[in-house]
Write a protein that holds these residues in place. Sequence first.
Motif, PDB file in Angstrom:
ATOM      1  N   UNK A  42     -67.635 -17.438  78.853  1.00  0.00           N
ATOM      2  CA  UNK A  42     -68.191 -16.094  79.031  1.00  0.00           C
ATOM      3  C   UNK A  42     -67.282 -15.053  78.378  1.00  0.00           C
ATOM      4  N   UNK A  43     -65.960 -15.219  78.533  1.00  0.00           N
ATOM      5  CA  UNK A  43     -65.016 -14.297  77.887  1.00  0.00           C
ATOM      6  C   UNK A  43     -65.122 -14.410  76.374  1.00  0.00           C
ATOM      7  N   UNK A  44     -65.300 -15.631  75.866  1.00  0.00           N
ATOM      8  CA  UNK A  44     -65.477 -15.816  74.418  1.00  0.00           C
ATOM      9  C   UNK A  44     -66.735 -15.089  73.946  1.00  0.00           C
ATOM     10  N   UNK A  48     -66.946 -12.154  71.184  1.00  0.00           N
ATOM     11  CA  UNK A  48     -67.815 -12.190  70.001  1.00  0.00           C
ATOM     12  C   UNK A  48     -68.740 -10.976  69.990  1.00  0.00           C
ATOM     13  N   UNK A  49     -69.298 -10.625  71.131  1.00  0.00           N
ATOM     14  CA  UNK A  49     -70.204  -9.481  71.232  1.00  0.00           C
ATOM     15  C   UNK A  49     -69.505  -8.188  70.800  1.00  0.00           C
ATOM     16  N   UNK A  50     -68.315  -7.955  71.326  1.00  0.00           N
ATOM     17  CA  UNK A  50     -67.594  -6.734  70.952  1.00  0.00           C
ATOM     18  C   UNK A  50     -67.137  -6.789  69.500  1.00  0.00           C
ATOM     19  N   UNK A  98     -62.151  -3.278  72.801  1.00  0.00           N
ATOM     20  CA  UNK A  98     -62.774  -4.338  73.601  1.00  0.00           C
ATOM     21  C   UNK A  98     -62.576  -5.698  72.943  1.00  0.00           C
ATOM     22  N   UNK A  99     -62.654  -5.750  71.628  1.00  0.00           N
ATOM     23  CA  UNK A  99     -62.452  -7.012  70.910  1.00  0.00           C
ATOM     24  C   UNK A  99     -61.030  -7.522  71.111  1.00  0.00           C
ATOM     25  N   UNK A 100     -60.064  -6.640  70.998  1.00  0.00           N
ATOM     26  CA  UNK A 100     -58.662  -7.037  71.184  1.00  0.00           C
ATOM     27  C   UNK A 100     -58.409  -7.481  72.621  1.00  0.00           C
ATOM     28  N   UNK A 101     -58.876  -6.696  73.586  1.00  0.00           N
ATOM     29  CA  UNK A 101     -58.636  -7.030  74.994  1.00  0.00           C
ATOM     30  C   UNK A 101     -59.293  -8.354  75.362  1.00  0.00           C
ATOM     31  N   UNK A 102     -60.567  -8.534  74.988  1.00  0.00           N
ATOM     32  CA  UNK A 102     -61.240  -9.790  75.328  1.00  0.00           C
ATOM     33  C   UNK A 102     -60.624 -10.963  74.574  1.00  0.00           C
TER      34      UNK A 102
END
Length: 195
Positions: A42-44, A48-50, A98-102
């Motif tokens: 789910x985190x992946x 990808x979404x962000x 968000x991409x970096x954090x996730x």
Amino acid sequence: MGAIFQSLGRTVLAGVVLLVILVLATGANVGVGASYAWWTFFMRWLHVLSGVLWIGLLWYFNFVQIPSMPKIPDEQKPAISKVIAPTALFWFRWAALATVVTGLLLAIMSGYIVAALGLQRPFTAIGIGMWLALVMAFNVWFIIWPNQKKALGIVTVEAEEKTKAARLAMLTSRANTMLSIPMLFCMVAQQNGGL
């Protein structure tokens, strides 16, 4: 159906509802006792979404907006600089964060954060991708955005400084576009043996 698609908020909500229906219909184990692997997946997915939003906007700026600006009549340019660009830049910078954090959370959850950031095998590809993304995110928040605020008139500066800021923001955005190509390759290469 038309009411859903006339509102971005309702469209996104409908996408989330559709996702929940698909997850439940396929019998995915997402309840209280869901496996750690599912939450890592789910985190992946969030990563990808962000990332799609971030790089999509980066490429929009570089493949569409910047090349189109000289073709737009001067009286129509305020629509871009006062409405479209500030909104796109809002989503652009927050999608980068968000991409970096996730991505960092995903690396922690998967247990390879130290090895990847240290460019240790077998995490060299993802590590290179992570470092490129970190440089790009730094560029977004500390070079592109501060200079775009000047270029768009969000921060008042002299005309000469506005011109310099617009050029620096554009060149840094182009640098990020260049970096996005090997970064995306490295992200995909890690799990597919491309490096």
